[in-house]
Design a protein around this motif. Structure first.
Motif, short mmCIF file in Angstrom:
data_model
loop_
_atom_site.label_atom_id
_atom_site.label_comp_id
_atom_site.label_asym_id
_atom_site.label_seq_id
_atom_site.Cartn_x
_atom_site.Cartn_y
_atom_site.Cartn_z
N GLN A 129 0.82 -1.20 0.00
CA GLN A 129 0.00 0.00 0.00
C GLN A 129 0.86 1.26 0.00
N ARG A 130 1.90 1.26 0.84
CA ARG A 130 2.76 2.45 0.92
C ARG A 130 3.49 2.67 -0.40
N TRP A 131 3.97 1.60 -1.02
CA TRP A 131 4.71 1.78 -2.28
C TRP A 131 3.79 2.30 -3.38
N LEU A 132 2.61 1.70 -3.50
CA LEU A 132 1.68 2.17 -4.51
C LEU A 132 1.30 3.63 -4.30
N ALA A 133 1.19 4.04 -3.05
CA ALA A 133 0.82 5.43 -2.75
C ALA A 133 1.89 6.42 -3.19
N THR A 134 3.12 5.95 -3.43
CA THR A 134 4.19 6.86 -3.88
C THR A 134 4.15 7.10 -5.38
N GLU A 176 4.11 11.47 -11.53
CA GLU A 176 3.36 12.47 -12.28
C GLU A 176 2.75 11.90 -13.57
N PRO A 177 1.99 10.80 -13.45
CA PRO A 177 1.34 10.27 -14.65
C PRO A 177 0.23 11.19 -15.13
N ASP A 178 -0.02 11.15 -16.44
CA ASP A 178 -1.12 11.89 -17.03
C ASP A 178 -2.36 11.01 -17.19
N LEU A 179 -2.17 9.69 -17.14
CA LEU A 179 -3.25 8.74 -17.35
C LEU A 179 -2.91 7.46 -16.59
N ALA A 235 -3.82 2.84 -1.14
CA ALA A 235 -2.81 2.79 -2.19
C ALA A 235 -3.08 3.76 -3.32
N LEU A 236 -4.35 3.93 -3.70
CA LEU A 236 -4.68 4.67 -4.92
C LEU A 236 -5.21 6.08 -4.68
N ASP A 237 -5.54 6.43 -3.46
CA ASP A 237 -6.06 7.77 -3.18
C ASP A 237 -5.18 8.89 -3.73
N PRO A 238 -3.83 8.77 -3.67
CA PRO A 238 -3.01 9.87 -4.21
C PRO A 238 -3.18 10.10 -5.71
N LEU A 239 -3.85 9.17 -6.42
CA LEU A 239 -4.06 9.32 -7.86
C LEU A 239 -5.42 9.93 -8.20
N ARG A 240 -6.10 10.51 -7.21
CA ARG A 240 -7.44 11.04 -7.42
C ARG A 240 -7.53 12.06 -8.55
N ASP A 241 -6.52 12.84 -8.76
CA ASP A 241 -6.60 13.91 -9.76
C ASP A 241 -6.11 13.47 -11.14
N VAL A 242 -5.84 12.18 -11.31
CA VAL A 242 -5.30 11.68 -12.58
C VAL A 242 -6.40 10.93 -13.34
N PRO A 243 -6.67 11.29 -14.60
CA PRO A 243 -7.65 10.53 -15.38
C PRO A 243 -7.26 9.06 -15.46
#
Length: 317
Positions: free
Chosen positions: A70-75, A80-83, A103-111
């Motif tokens: 979970q921690r690794w995925l959160a990094t 800075e992915p665009d998709l 794990a995935l919450d930090p990607l909320r702003d990424v399509p």
């Protein structure tokens, strides 16, 4: 007195046992935690387009106690992915969604886009690993249902990702118009390829800059259809890259009918007179009943899409 032949046999057995034990210690205790970013560049965007970075996630198989994963995925948001392309099997336990959120919450702003694997619907169970050498695994009844509706709600409502299970859409990512279509898990015959032609036609009418095909299990029938439907690139998972690979040889099994030399990584898929890049992720996780990786580190792919420049469209890095 022990004969020389017997001593040689005992020594050989001892060496084999020691190698087996060391392999198990490495695969179970070390390598399955060696999370890796595989980087590729693929030139499929129209001339003059700005590059975009695609984060390909697959086969997380999350259990609630897997905090290190979970921690690794959160990094990964720091890449800075665009998709984000998520090719399924996010869940690995009835309480796995809490870990997926962490794990995935930090990607909320990424399509993003996603499809299901069977383990988003059904709980894992023990399998005899040698059965995989007999062909793709079979469905087992009464595995226990997972809350796929809660997973969908999170991926769609919280993260804003598009559901591509036997569906398609067009959206923007970093100024690039993306057409995307996909199928649900072909391993369980949930793919509905016959329903995709009108979906693909609607996508083509929108004239996106690039079109991707997304599947959990990269069965030949799906890859052929996606290529003939006009996908510029295909994303798949499911195989775990073999999960246990032979150094110098590669995957021993793929749990589907894809050629073993294409069961992990970036390659080219040819069908209907077209060749397109195919990325099959070895995935991040494993079944809780098979906690091992050998010569096949858990991984995500970071793929930079570049404008076409007259060179071959698939590049390994």
């Amino acid at each position: 007195m022990t004969s020389p032949l017997a001593r040689t046999a005992l020594t050989t057995l001892g060496v084999v046992g020691a190698v087996g034990a060391a392999t198990a210690v490495w695969g179970i205790g070390i390598e399955r935690y060696l999370y890796t970013v595989r980087r590729h560049e693929v030139a499929i965007l129209p001339e003059g387009s700005s590059p975009i970075r695609v984060l390909h996630l697959s086969d997380i198989h999350m259990a609630p106690w897997q905090k290190r994963k979970q921690r690794w995925l959160a990094t990964l948001a720091s890449l800075e992915p665009d998709l984000v392309v998520n090719t399924g099997d996010n869940l690995g336990h009835a309480e796995g969604l809490a870990g997926v959120r962490a794990a995935l919450d930090p990607l909320r702003d990424v399509p993003g886009v996603y499809v299901h694997g069977s383990n988003d619907h059904d709980a894992p169970h023990f399998r005899n690993p040698f059965q995989y050498f007999a062909g793709p695994s079979k469905k087992v009844e009464d595995r226990g249902a997972l809350d796929v509706h809660a997973l969908d709600s999170y991926l769609q409502s919280d993260l804003g990702w598009h559901d591509l299970n036997n569906a398609g859409t067009v959206f923007d990512a970093a100024g690039v118009s993306i057409g995307a279509f996909g199928v649900s898990d072909a391993h369980r015959h949930w793919d509905r390829l016959d329903e995709l032609p009108p979906v693909v036609e609607r996508i083509a009418t929108a004239s996106p800059d690039v079109t991707i095909g997304v599947t959990h299990a990269p069965y030949i029938r799906v890859l052929d259809a996606f290529t003939e439907f006009g996908a510029d690139m295909i994303f798949g998972g499911h195989t775990h890259g073999g999960q246990v690979r032979m150094p110098g040889y590669g995957a021993l099994v793929a749990n589907c009918d894809i050629p073993l030399d294409q069961a992990r990584g970036l390659s080219m898929w040819t069908a209907g007179g077209r060749s397109v890049p195919l990325n099959v992720s070895a995935g991040v996780g494993h079944s809780i009943y098979a906690p091992v990786r050998f010569a096949c580190r858990p991984e995500i792919s970071l793929i930079t899409l570049l404008p076409r420049s007259g060179v071959d469209s698939g590049h390994r890095h």
